[in-house]
Enzyme design. Structure first.
Site, PDB file in Angstrom:
ATOM      1  N   ASN A  83       0.815  -1.215   0.000  1.00  0.00           N
ATOM      2  CA  ASN A  83       0.000   0.000   0.000  1.00  0.00           C
ATOM      3  C   ASN A  83       0.855   1.275   0.000  1.00  0.00           C
ATOM      4  O   ASN A  83       2.062   1.228   0.255  1.00  0.00           O
ATOM      5  CB  ASN A  83      -0.910   0.010   1.231  1.00  0.00           C
ATOM      6  CG  ASN A  83      -2.181  -0.775   1.007  1.00  0.00           C
ATOM      7  OD1 ASN A  83      -2.849  -0.593  -0.004  1.00  0.00           O
ATOM      8  ND2 ASN A  83      -2.510  -1.662   1.945  1.00  0.00           N
ATOM      9  N   HIS A  84       0.193   2.367  -0.281  1.00  0.00           N
ATOM     10  CA  HIS A  84       0.791   3.696  -0.143  1.00  0.00           C
ATOM     11  C   HIS A  84       0.000   4.472   0.907  1.00  0.00           C
ATOM     12  O   HIS A  84      -1.142   4.121   1.234  1.00  0.00           O
ATOM     13  CB  HIS A  84       0.728   4.457  -1.476  1.00  0.00           C
ATOM     14  CG  HIS A  84       1.725   3.978  -2.484  1.00  0.00           C
ATOM     15  ND1 HIS A  84       2.543   4.841  -3.190  1.00  0.00           N
ATOM     16  CD2 HIS A  84       2.042   2.736  -2.910  1.00  0.00           C
ATOM     17  CE1 HIS A  84       3.305   4.144  -4.013  1.00  0.00           C
ATOM     18  NE2 HIS A  84       3.017   2.861  -3.869  1.00  0.00           N
ATOM     19  N   ARG A  85       0.609   5.494   1.427  1.00  0.00           N
ATOM     20  CA  ARG A  85      -0.080   6.393   2.355  1.00  0.00           C
ATOM     21  C   ARG A  85      -1.267   7.033   1.633  1.00  0.00           C
ATOM     22  O   ARG A  85      -1.141   7.557   0.526  1.00  0.00           O
ATOM     23  CB  ARG A  85       0.900   7.472   2.817  1.00  0.00           C
ATOM     24  CG  ARG A  85       0.347   8.532   3.756  1.00  0.00           C
ATOM     25  CD  ARG A  85       1.353   9.656   3.985  1.00  0.00           C
ATOM     26  NE  ARG A  85       1.681  10.337   2.726  1.00  0.00           N
ATOM     27  CZ  ARG A  85       2.818  10.182   2.060  1.00  0.00           C
ATOM     28  NH1 ARG A  85       3.761   9.378   2.516  1.00  0.00           N
ATOM     29  NH2 ARG A  85       3.038  10.821   0.922  1.00  0.00           N
ATOM     30  N   THR A  91       0.090  10.445  -2.365  1.00  0.00           N
ATOM     31  CA  THR A  91       0.396   9.052  -2.028  1.00  0.00           C
ATOM     32  C   THR A  91       1.856   8.700  -2.311  1.00  0.00           C
ATOM     33  O   THR A  91       2.284   7.579  -2.050  1.00  0.00           O
ATOM     34  CB  THR A  91      -0.489   8.103  -2.858  1.00  0.00           C
ATOM     35  OG1 THR A  91      -0.207   8.290  -4.256  1.00  0.00           O
ATOM     36  CG2 THR A  91      -1.964   8.357  -2.582  1.00  0.00           C
TER      37      THR A  91
END
Length: 220
Positions: A83-85, A91
Site C-alpha cells: 500500500n501507499h499512504r 500518495t
C-alpha cells in the site's frame, strides 16, 4: 495400514508441478496447513518469492492459509506493505528515496494503512492468476474463479469471481454448509480421513447430508 501421502514432502507425486508449500516457505509471518498445494509448471517451490508480494514481516501482518487448499498457478497474495499512504494529499512514498526527502517525512512503513492479516480457510480452491488483496478473509470450502481480484471477505462454501470478485452462488444449501463446517473433515486424523474419503467425493449430496448428521450425532 494405508499408504497415506506425507504432508512433509515437497512434491507429493511424480509430476513435480504441485508443491506442498508449507515445506518450502520460510517467512516467520506465513503459516500454511498440511496438504495445501501450489501448482505451477515453472516454479512451484518459488511460491514465497513469486506469489507473496511486498512481504516485510516487520510490518506486522500475516498470511495464514489452512489445510487442503488448492492454489492455482499465478495466484498472488498482496501483503500490506504494497500500500501507499492515503491519509495525506499525496500518495508518493518520498521517504523510501532517501536524502532530504527521507529527513522531512515520517518512516515509510509507519504511514501505511493497516488492513490486517490475509486468512484463507481450509479446502479453499483459488483459480489461476487470482489476486488476493491485504486483509482479506476467505472462508472454508470457498471457490474463487480464475483471474479474480479479491478485495473483500468471502464467506464459507460460496463461489466468487470477477474484478472485483463478486458473489456468484452458494455451493450448497444452508443445512449442508452448516454440517460441513461442524464436521471439519480437514482436522481428522489421517486414517479417519481415508475412511471418510468416499463420502467427501460422493456427488449424492442428500446422502452426504444424511451421513454427516449420523456421524455428528454419534456418541463420542
Amino acid at each position: 495400514m494405508h499408504q497415506i501421502p506425507d504432508p512433509n514432502q515437497v512434491f507429493p507425486n511424480e509430476y513435480k508441478t504441485s508443491c506442498f508449500i508449507k515445506n518450502v516457505v520460510k517467512a516467520p509471518n506465513i503459516s500454511i496447513g498440511d496438504y495445501t498445494y501450489y501448482d505451477d509448471a515453472a516454479d512451484p517451490t518459488g511460491f514465497e518469492k513469486n506469489n507473496v508480494l511486498f512481504n516485510y514481516p516487520e510490518f506486522g501482518d500475516h498470511l495464514i492459509i489452512g489445510k487442503f487448499c488448492a492454489i492455482a498457478s499465478g495466484t498472488k497474495f498482496i501483503m500490506g506493505p504494497a500500500n501507499h499512504r492515503i491519509s495525506s494529499v499525496t500518495t508518493y512514498p518520498f521517504h523510501v528515496f532517501g536524502g532530504a526527502w527521507q529527513e522531512n517525512t515520517p518512516p515509510h512503513l509507519d504511514q501505511l494503512p493497516r488492513k490486517g492479516d490475509i486468512v484463507i480457510g481450509n479446502d479453499v480452491w483459488i483459480g489461476r492468476e487470482c489476486v488476493i488483496m491485504p486483509g482479506v478473509k476467505i472462508g472454508d470450502g470457498a471457490i474463487v474463479a480464475a483471474y479474480s481480484v479479491v478485495a473483500k471477505d468471502i464467506p464459507p462454501y460460496t463461489v466468487f469471481g470477477g474484478n472485483p470478485a463478486r458473489f456468484i452462488k452458494q455451493r450448497f444449501d444452508e443445512e449442508l454448509t452448516g454440517l460441513l463446517l461442524q464436521f471439519g473433515w480437514w482436522d481428522l486424523e489421517p486414517e479417519a480421513l481415508v475412511e471418510v474419503l468416499p463420502l467427501l467425493c460422493d456427488p449424492d449430496l442428500e446422502k452426504v447430508k444424511k451421513e454427516l448428521k449420523a456421524r455428528l450425532t454419534e456418541p463420542k
